[in-house]
Design a protein around this motif. Structure first.
Motif, PDB file in Angstrom:
ATOM      1  N   ASN A 185      12.937   3.674  -5.851  1.00 52.38           N
ATOM      2  CA  ASN A 185      13.120   2.506  -5.001  1.00 52.38           C
ATOM      3  C   ASN A 185      11.785   1.852  -4.654  1.00 52.38           C
ATOM      4  O   ASN A 185      11.714   0.636  -4.464  1.00 52.38           O
ATOM      5  CB  ASN A 185      13.875   2.884  -3.724  1.00 52.38           C
ATOM      6  N   ALA A 186      10.735   2.649  -4.544  1.00 53.73           N
ATOM      7  CA  ALA A 186       9.409   2.097  -4.286  1.00 53.73           C
ATOM      8  C   ALA A 186       8.933   1.301  -5.502  1.00 53.73           C
ATOM      9  O   ALA A 186       8.331   0.225  -5.364  1.00 53.73           O
ATOM     10  CB  ALA A 186       8.416   3.213  -3.963  1.00 53.73           C
ATOM     11  N   GLN A 187       9.193   1.811  -6.674  1.00 53.80           N
ATOM     12  CA  GLN A 187       8.825   1.102  -7.907  1.00 53.80           C
ATOM     13  C   GLN A 187       9.573  -0.225  -7.997  1.00 53.80           C
ATOM     14  O   GLN A 187       8.986  -1.263  -8.335  1.00 53.80           O
ATOM     15  CB  GLN A 187       9.133   1.995  -9.117  1.00 53.80           C
ATOM     16  N   TYR A 188      10.846  -0.185  -7.661  1.00 56.78           N
ATOM     17  CA  TYR A 188      11.659  -1.407  -7.670  1.00 56.78           C
ATOM     18  C   TYR A 188      11.134  -2.420  -6.658  1.00 56.78           C
ATOM     19  O   TYR A 188      10.965  -3.606  -6.971  1.00 56.78           O
ATOM     20  CB  TYR A 188      13.117  -1.051  -7.376  1.00 56.78           C
ATOM     21  N   ASN A 189      10.859  -1.961  -5.434  1.00 57.17           N
ATOM     22  CA  ASN A 189      10.372  -2.884  -4.412  1.00 57.17           C
ATOM     23  C   ASN A 189       8.999  -3.448  -4.758  1.00 57.17           C
ATOM     24  O   ASN A 189       8.697  -4.597  -4.426  1.00 57.17           O
ATOM     25  CB  ASN A 189      10.362  -2.203  -3.042  1.00 57.17           C
ATOM     26  N   LEU A 190       8.180  -2.662  -5.421  1.00 58.24           N
ATOM     27  CA  LEU A 190       6.896  -3.190  -5.893  1.00 58.24           C
ATOM     28  C   LEU A 190       7.116  -4.316  -6.897  1.00 58.24           C
ATOM     29  O   LEU A 190       6.385  -5.311  -6.906  1.00 58.24           O
ATOM     30  CB  LEU A 190       6.062  -2.082  -6.545  1.00 58.24           C
ATOM     31  N   GLY A 191       8.119  -4.139  -7.763  1.00 54.99           N
ATOM     32  CA  GLY A 191       8.461  -5.213  -8.694  1.00 54.99           C
ATOM     33  C   GLY A 191       8.801  -6.489  -7.955  1.00 54.99           C
ATOM     34  O   GLY A 191       8.373  -7.585  -8.334  1.00 54.99           O
ATOM     35  N   ILE A 192       9.558  -6.361  -6.870  1.00 57.48           N
ATOM     36  CA  ILE A 192       9.918  -7.531  -6.061  1.00 57.48           C
ATOM     37  C   ILE A 192       8.678  -8.159  -5.445  1.00 57.48           C
ATOM     38  O   ILE A 192       8.527  -9.390  -5.422  1.00 57.48           O
ATOM     39  CB  ILE A 192      10.921  -7.125  -4.957  1.00 57.48           C
ATOM     40  N   MET A 193       7.784  -7.315  -4.926  1.00 59.11           N
ATOM     41  CA  MET A 193       6.574  -7.834  -4.275  1.00 59.11           C
ATOM     42  C   MET A 193       5.734  -8.635  -5.269  1.00 59.11           C
ATOM     43  O   MET A 193       5.234  -9.724  -4.955  1.00 59.11           O
ATOM     44  CB  MET A 193       5.748  -6.690  -3.682  1.00 59.11           C
ATOM     45  N   TYR A 194       5.571  -8.101  -6.477  1.00 57.95           N
ATOM     46  CA  TYR A 194       4.801  -8.824  -7.500  1.00 57.95           C
ATOM     47  C   TYR A 194       5.555 -10.068  -7.975  1.00 57.95           C
ATOM     48  O   TYR A 194       4.944 -11.109  -8.243  1.00 57.95           O
ATOM     49  CB  TYR A 194       4.502  -7.908  -8.694  1.00 57.95           C
ATOM     50  N   ASN A 195       6.868  -9.975  -8.069  1.00 56.18           N
ATOM     51  CA  ASN A 195       7.650 -11.125  -8.511  1.00 56.18           C
ATOM     52  C   ASN A 195       7.533 -12.299  -7.540  1.00 56.18           C
ATOM     53  O   ASN A 195       7.435 -13.453  -7.947  1.00 56.18           O
ATOM     54  CB  ASN A 195       9.116 -10.730  -8.662  1.00 56.18           C
ATOM     55  N   ASN A 196       7.523 -11.972  -6.250  1.00 55.36           N
ATOM     56  CA  ASN A 196       7.508 -13.012  -5.228  1.00 55.36           C
ATOM     57  C   ASN A 196       6.130 -13.286  -4.638  1.00 55.36           C
ATOM     58  O   ASN A 196       5.992 -14.181  -3.799  1.00 55.36           O
ATOM     59  CB  ASN A 196       8.478 -12.633  -4.100  1.00 55.36           C
ATOM     60  N   TYR A 220       4.169 -11.864 -12.734  1.00 57.48           N
ATOM     61  CA  TYR A 220       5.419 -11.522 -13.400  1.00 57.48           C
ATOM     62  C   TYR A 220       5.265 -10.324 -14.339  1.00 57.48           C
ATOM     63  O   TYR A 220       6.207  -9.536 -14.520  1.00 57.48           O
ATOM     64  CB  TYR A 220       5.972 -12.716 -14.166  1.00 57.48           C
ATOM     65  N   PHE A 221       4.080 -10.180 -14.924  1.00 58.14           N
ATOM     66  CA  PHE A 221       3.860  -9.060 -15.840  1.00 58.14           C
ATOM     67  C   PHE A 221       3.922  -7.729 -15.084  1.00 58.14           C
ATOM     68  O   PHE A 221       4.534  -6.769 -15.546  1.00 58.14           O
ATOM     69  CB  PHE A 221       2.520  -9.218 -16.566  1.00 58.14           C
ATOM     70  N   LYS A 222       3.284  -7.676 -13.903  1.00 61.70           N
ATOM     71  CA  LYS A 222       3.326  -6.466 -13.088  1.00 61.70           C
ATOM     72  C   LYS A 222       4.748  -6.247 -12.543  1.00 61.70           C
ATOM     73  O   LYS A 222       5.203  -5.103 -12.425  1.00 61.70           O
ATOM     74  CB  LYS A 222       2.336  -6.559 -11.933  1.00 61.70           C
ATOM     75  N   ALA A 223       5.422  -7.342 -12.216  1.00 65.34           N
ATOM     76  CA  ALA A 223       6.806  -7.217 -11.749  1.00 65.34           C
ATOM     77  C   ALA A 223       7.658  -6.547 -12.820  1.00 65.34           C
ATOM     78  O   ALA A 223       8.418  -5.603 -12.538  1.00 65.34           O
ATOM     79  CB  ALA A 223       7.373  -8.583 -11.387  1.00 65.34           C
ATOM     80  N   VAL A 224       7.537  -7.010 -14.051  1.00 64.43           N
ATOM     81  CA  VAL A 224       8.289  -6.422 -15.160  1.00 64.43           C
ATOM     82  C   VAL A 224       7.929  -4.952 -15.336  1.00 64.43           C
ATOM     83  O   VAL A 224       8.804  -4.095 -15.543  1.00 64.43           O
ATOM     84  CB  VAL A 224       8.030  -7.205 -16.464  1.00 64.43           C
ATOM     85  N   GLU A 225       6.638  -4.654 -15.218  1.00 65.45           N
ATOM     86  CA  GLU A 225       6.178  -3.268 -15.377  1.00 65.45           C
ATOM     87  C   GLU A 225       6.893  -2.339 -14.396  1.00 65.45           C
ATOM     88  O   GLU A 225       7.406  -1.282 -14.783  1.00 65.45           O
ATOM     89  CB  GLU A 225       4.671  -3.204 -15.151  1.00 65.45           C
ATOM     90  N   TYR A 226       6.928  -2.734 -13.129  1.00 64.20           N
ATOM     91  CA  TYR A 226       7.560  -1.874 -12.127  1.00 64.20           C
ATOM     92  C   TYR A 226       9.084  -1.895 -12.227  1.00 64.20           C
ATOM     93  O   TYR A 226       9.744  -0.874 -11.993  1.00 64.20           O
ATOM     94  CB  TYR A 226       7.090  -2.258 -10.729  1.00 64.20           C
ATOM     95  N   TYR A 227       9.658  -3.045 -12.565  1.00 66.00           N
ATOM     96  CA  TYR A 227      11.109  -3.079 -12.767  1.00 66.00           C
ATOM     97  C   TYR A 227      11.509  -2.113 -13.878  1.00 66.00           C
ATOM     98  O   TYR A 227      12.520  -1.409 -13.771  1.00 66.00           O
ATOM     99  CB  TYR A 227      11.576  -4.486 -13.140  1.00 66.00           C
ATOM    100  N   GLU A 263       0.827  -1.214   0.000  1.00 60.49           N
ATOM    101  CA  GLU A 263       0.000   0.000   0.000  1.00 60.49           C
ATOM    102  C   GLU A 263       0.858   1.259   0.000  1.00 60.49           C
ATOM    103  O   GLU A 263       0.628   2.183  -0.794  1.00 60.49           O
ATOM    104  CB  GLU A 263      -0.908  -0.013   1.236  1.00 60.49           C
ATOM    105  N   TYR A 264       1.862   1.279   0.878  1.00 56.21           N
ATOM    106  CA  TYR A 264       2.696   2.483   0.966  1.00 56.21           C
ATOM    107  C   TYR A 264       3.706   2.561  -0.177  1.00 56.21           C
ATOM    108  O   TYR A 264       4.030   3.662  -0.654  1.00 56.21           O
ATOM    109  CB  TYR A 264       3.380   2.549   2.324  1.00 56.21           C
ATOM    110  N   TYR A 265       4.206   1.428  -0.638  1.00 54.98           N
ATOM    111  CA  TYR A 265       5.079   1.455  -1.810  1.00 54.98           C
ATOM    112  C   TYR A 265       4.346   2.055  -3.013  1.00 54.98           C
ATOM    113  O   TYR A 265       4.914   2.841  -3.780  1.00 54.98           O
ATOM    114  CB  TYR A 265       5.549   0.044  -2.173  1.00 54.98           C
ATOM    115  N   LYS A 266       3.081   1.672  -3.168  1.00 56.51           N
ATOM    116  CA  LYS A 266       2.317   2.175  -4.318  1.00 56.51           C
ATOM    117  C   LYS A 266       2.137   3.684  -4.240  1.00 56.51           C
ATOM    118  O   LYS A 266       2.226   4.390  -5.251  1.00 56.51           O
ATOM    119  CB  LYS A 266       0.966   1.471  -4.405  1.00 56.51           C
ATOM    120  N   LYS A 267       1.853   4.185  -3.037  1.00 59.70           N
ATOM    121  CA  LYS A 267       1.697   5.633  -2.886  1.00 59.70           C
ATOM    122  C   LYS A 267       2.982   6.356  -3.271  1.00 59.70           C
ATOM    123  O   LYS A 267       2.950   7.374  -3.971  1.00 59.70           O
ATOM    124  CB  LYS A 267       1.324   5.969  -1.441  1.00 59.70           C
TER     125      LYS A 267
END
Length: 308
Positions: free
Chosen positions: A189-200, A208-215, A177-181
């Motif tokens: 760094n929030a965008q990167y960490n969101l990628g990790i959250m979606y990846n895992n 994986y598609f959302k992970a790639v988007e944020y990465y 929630e807070y990473y997205k804000k």
């Protein structure tokens, strides 16, 4: 070259952002002579503005000592901006000896008057134990105050606190929630960490598609770990069609920033001829870089190639 086994370990970076590195400014630059006159008559706003003019060298010679002098006059009258800027001066040792305890004192006064940047900085100081004993619970308290006022760095750091369970029970849903804000405000760094959250699949369904988007968003802002992870996604065909050439492209971006894992993987790509022509010379060069950046596997592979 089948002796080389490709390794794709995702780097996780729950880094914290540091204190704000700027001083609060007025909306309209004041007239110098009027400001001096009003400041000498005890007008707190004029004292603050004159302090800022000395800080910036705007209409007067730059003088941090004079800036502190006038900030103090205004701060003693309860001016929240002056209190914040005085905290800034003590935190950074400008015009005064660096003193985290005094910085904390003035940030606290400003924070109590609702200055969002001061609330955020108090969160950082409690998290790091600067000027006060380390206290994750108080850190979270002040991050929340600043986050509720829309401070992106506070939102990001609050996400990290929930992600790691520091000062709050670990809660991946709140972290997301807070990473997205923060991500929506452009915090890389929030965008990167969101990628990790979606990846895992932490706090959100694995995607994986959302992970790639944020990465990609973070990678385009120069986050080396995001570039490296994006290289892994292309190499493994996760969230994107498998593409060795694209994997190499992103590994190179991360490697150029000193990312040891990307340097190691680039060495492997050259050793195997994946996405690039096979080159023992280039493989050795990247393994050496990885080794110099404390990758033991890079050292091992560099030594192996040297023995051939």
């Amino acid at each position: 070259m089948n002796k080389f086994k490709y390794i794709a370990a995702f780097a996780i970076g729950f880094t914290y952002l540091t204190t704000q590195s700027f001083a609060v400014e007025p909306n309209n630059p004041p007239d110098l002579q009027t400001t001096i006159q009003q400041a000498n008559q005890g007008n707190a706003i004029a004292q603050f503005n004159l302090g800022l003019m000395y800080y910036k060298g705007q209409g007067v010679p730059q003088d941090y000592f004079k800036a502190v002098e006038y900030y103090k006059k205004a701060a003693d009258q309860g001016d929240a901006k002056a209190q914040y800027n005085l905290g800034f001066m003590y935190y950074n040792g400008k015009g005064v000896p660096q003193d985290y305890s005094k910085a904390f004192e003035y940030y606290k006064k400003a924070a109590d008057q609702g200055v969002a940047q001061a609330q955020y900085n108090l969160g950082v100081m409690y998290k790091n134990g600067q000027g006060i004993p380390q206290d994750y619970f108080k850190s979270v308290e002040y991050y929340k105050k600043a986050a509720d006022q829309g401070v992106a760095k506070a939102q990001y750091n609050l996400g990290v606190m929930y992600d790691n369970g520091k000062g709050v029970p670990q809660d991946y849903f709140k972290a997301v929630e807070y990473y997205k804000k923060a991500a929506d405000q452009g915090v890389a760094n929030a965008q990167y960490n969101l990628g990790i959250m979606y990846n895992n699949g932490r706090g959100v369904p694995q995607d994986y598609f959302k992970a790639v988007e944020y990465y990609k968003i973070a990678a385009n802002q120069g986050v080396a770990n995001a570039q490296y992870n994006l290289g892994n996604m292309y190499n493994n065909g996760r969230g994107v069609p498998q593409d060795d050439a694209k994997a190499v492209e992103y590994y190179k971006k991360a490697a150029n920033q000193g990312n040891a894992s990307a340097q190691l993987n680039l060495g492997l790509m050259y050793a195997l001829g994946k996405g690039v022509p096979h080159s023992k010379f280039q493989a050795k060069a990247y393994f050496k870089q990885a080794c110099l950046n404390k990758s033991q596997k890079g050292c091992d592979l560099y030594k192996m190639l040297n023995q051939e």
